[in-house]
Design a protein around this motif. Structure first.
Motif, PDB file in Angstrom:
ATOM      1  N   VAL A 171       0.732  -1.255   0.019  1.00  0.00           N
ATOM      2  CA  VAL A 171      -0.048  -0.177   0.082  1.00  0.00           C
ATOM      3  C   VAL A 171       1.086   1.101  -0.054  1.00  0.00           C
ATOM      4  O   VAL A 171       1.905   1.447   0.942  1.00  0.00           O
ATOM      5  CB  VAL A 171      -0.634   0.176   1.340  1.00  0.00           C
ATOM      6  CG1 VAL A 171      -1.915   1.225   1.270  1.00  0.00           C
ATOM      7  CG2 VAL A 171      -1.968  -1.139   1.154  1.00  0.00           C
ATOM      8  N   ASP A 172       0.721   2.135  -0.867  1.00  0.00           N
ATOM      9  CA  ASP A 172       1.491   3.482  -1.056  1.00  0.00           C
ATOM     10  C   ASP A 172       0.364   4.776  -0.791  1.00  0.00           C
ATOM     11  O   ASP A 172      -0.729   4.352  -1.079  1.00  0.00           O
ATOM     12  CB  ASP A 172       1.976   3.554  -2.455  1.00  0.00           C
ATOM     13  CG  ASP A 172       3.403   2.545  -2.662  1.00  0.00           C
ATOM     14  OD1 ASP A 172       3.694   1.881  -1.658  1.00  0.00           O
ATOM     15  OD2 ASP A 172       3.488   2.492  -3.657  1.00  0.00           O
ATOM     16  N   LEU A 173       1.242   5.820  -0.115  1.00  0.00           N
ATOM     17  CA  LEU A 173       0.379   7.151  -0.082  1.00  0.00           C
ATOM     18  C   LEU A 173       0.871   7.782  -1.031  1.00  0.00           C
ATOM     19  O   LEU A 173       2.057   7.978  -1.240  1.00  0.00           O
ATOM     20  CB  LEU A 173       0.638   7.353   1.233  1.00  0.00           C
ATOM     21  CG  LEU A 173      -0.009   9.124   1.500  1.00  0.00           C
ATOM     22  CD1 LEU A 173      -0.074   9.140   2.930  1.00  0.00           C
ATOM     23  CD2 LEU A 173       0.797  10.117   0.985  1.00  0.00           C
ATOM     24  N   ILE A 174       0.194   8.333  -2.110  1.00  0.00           N
ATOM     25  CA  ILE A 174       0.817   9.205  -3.134  1.00  0.00           C
ATOM     26  C   ILE A 174       0.162  10.442  -2.838  1.00  0.00           C
ATOM     27  O   ILE A 174      -0.898  10.828  -2.449  1.00  0.00           O
ATOM     28  CB  ILE A 174       0.471   8.624  -4.595  1.00  0.00           C
ATOM     29  CG1 ILE A 174      -1.171   8.544  -4.851  1.00  0.00           C
ATOM     30  CG2 ILE A 174       1.115   7.287  -4.671  1.00  0.00           C
ATOM     31  CD1 ILE A 174      -1.250   8.324  -6.310  1.00  0.00           C
ATOM     32  N   GLN A 175       1.039  11.517  -3.683  1.00  0.00           N
ATOM     33  CA  GLN A 175       0.349  12.943  -3.535  1.00  0.00           C
ATOM     34  C   GLN A 175       1.096  13.576  -4.613  1.00  0.00           C
ATOM     35  O   GLN A 175       2.213  13.218  -5.013  1.00  0.00           O
ATOM     36  CB  GLN A 175       0.790  13.685  -2.361  1.00  0.00           C
ATOM     37  CG  GLN A 175       2.116  14.046  -1.916  1.00  0.00           C
ATOM     38  CD  GLN A 175       2.346  14.602  -0.543  1.00  0.00           C
ATOM     39  OE1 GLN A 175       1.762  14.327   0.378  1.00  0.00           O
ATOM     40  NE2 GLN A 175       3.149  15.823  -0.636  1.00  0.00           N
TER      41      GLN A 175
END
Length: 291
Positions: free
Chosen positions: A266-270
């Motif tokens: 799971v990745d957090l992207i912005q």
């Protein structure tokens, strides 16, 4: 029409219990407070305080005016806070998209950190498939996303790892796959696979097509319902399948080998243009909330 200063003095008198106490609280002389209240009463055409006793007591008109005075003062404070936040370069809204396959059941328990620090920023939560989240972050229609990892992201998208989610191969107890153990994964190719498909027709890196027979959905709850109804086998996030497995509505696919399962990162992207101060707070929230 009462001025803002008059409303503030009126409210201070009510809260402190006297004109002199209100004056001390606001660092003013008592005569100035008393005169402003008198001016307010003249403007309203009614007495707001009964002064016959030792301490001023609200009249019926004063009681009726009090909640409106509180509302005007509160709105003025919000306006001041908004101007301050705009001067500080803070956004007026923050948009977060989460893939529903990621377990965030405790997210709301951690949102007080955001609400307390940025009470005037409008928060928008969206639930979308990972690929759509990536595209919306790229287009800056979403500020931050929580997705299942991809090997390559578009330019100007920053990412960090949040953890992983286990996926289980499941099937209805009435499906042929539930009746006997399989010796290898090739047996899955003989039966319809229920899997996630994007509107753009792109395949998820971890949702590989194992069977030539496919039914596609854009969300895991649809796959869950299809699997429970016996239309095929599916690879579902463990936390979404748990209740159906416990109730006997689904079964793990029996394999004559080690327990089969997939682990998806799971990745957090912005987008790189997102306000870093606000995004740092949300990164803290998401790291604490992910199960």
């Amino acid at each position: 029409m009462p001025t803002l200063e008059q409303l503030q003095l009126f409210l201070a008198t009510v809260e402190t219990g006297s004109f002199s106490a209100a004056a001390r609280h606001l660092n003013k002389v008592q005569s100035a407070v008393s005169q402003q209240i008198i001016n307010m009463e003249i403007d309203c055409g009614h007495e707001l305080f009964d002064r016959s006793g030792r301490y001023p007591i609200l009249t019926a008109v004063g009681e009726a005016l009090l909640p409106q005075a509180k509302a005007v003062i509160a709105q003025h404070l919000r306006l001041q806070s908004l101007i301050t936040s705009l001067d500080a370069g803070l956004p007026q809204q923050f948009r977060l998209a989460i893939d529903e396959g990621v377990p965030f059941s405790e997210l709301s328990q951690h949102l007080n950190l955001f609400a307390d620090k940025y009470p005037l920023i409008q928060l928008e939560l969206r639930t979308l498939p990972s690929r759509e989240i990536i595209e919306q972050v790229r287009q800056q229609s979403v500020d931050m996303g929580v997705i299942f990892s991809e090997e390559i992201y578009p330019q100007r998208i920053d990412f960090e790892s949040l953890g992983s989610v286990k996926f289980e191969p499941v099937v209805s107890p009435h499906h042929p796959l539930a009746q006997e153990k399989m010796n290898n994964l090739d047996s899955l190719k003989l039966y319809r696979q229920l899997t996630i498909g994007s509107k753009q027709g792109q395949e998820w890196s971890f949702q590989a097509e194992h069977s030539p027979q496919l039914w596609l959905a854009d969300n895991y709850y649809a796959l869950l319902d299809l699997a429970k109804s016996g239309f095929g086998w599916a690879l579902l996030p463990e936390h979404l399948a748990q209740e159906a497995l416990a109730k006997g509505q689904l079964r793990h696919i029996p394999l004559d080998m080690e327990q089969m399962g997939w682990i998806a990162n799971v990745d957090l992207i912005q987008h790189s243009s997102v306000n870093q101060e606000v995004s740092q707070v949300f990164r803290q929230i998401l790291r604490a909330a992910i199960a």
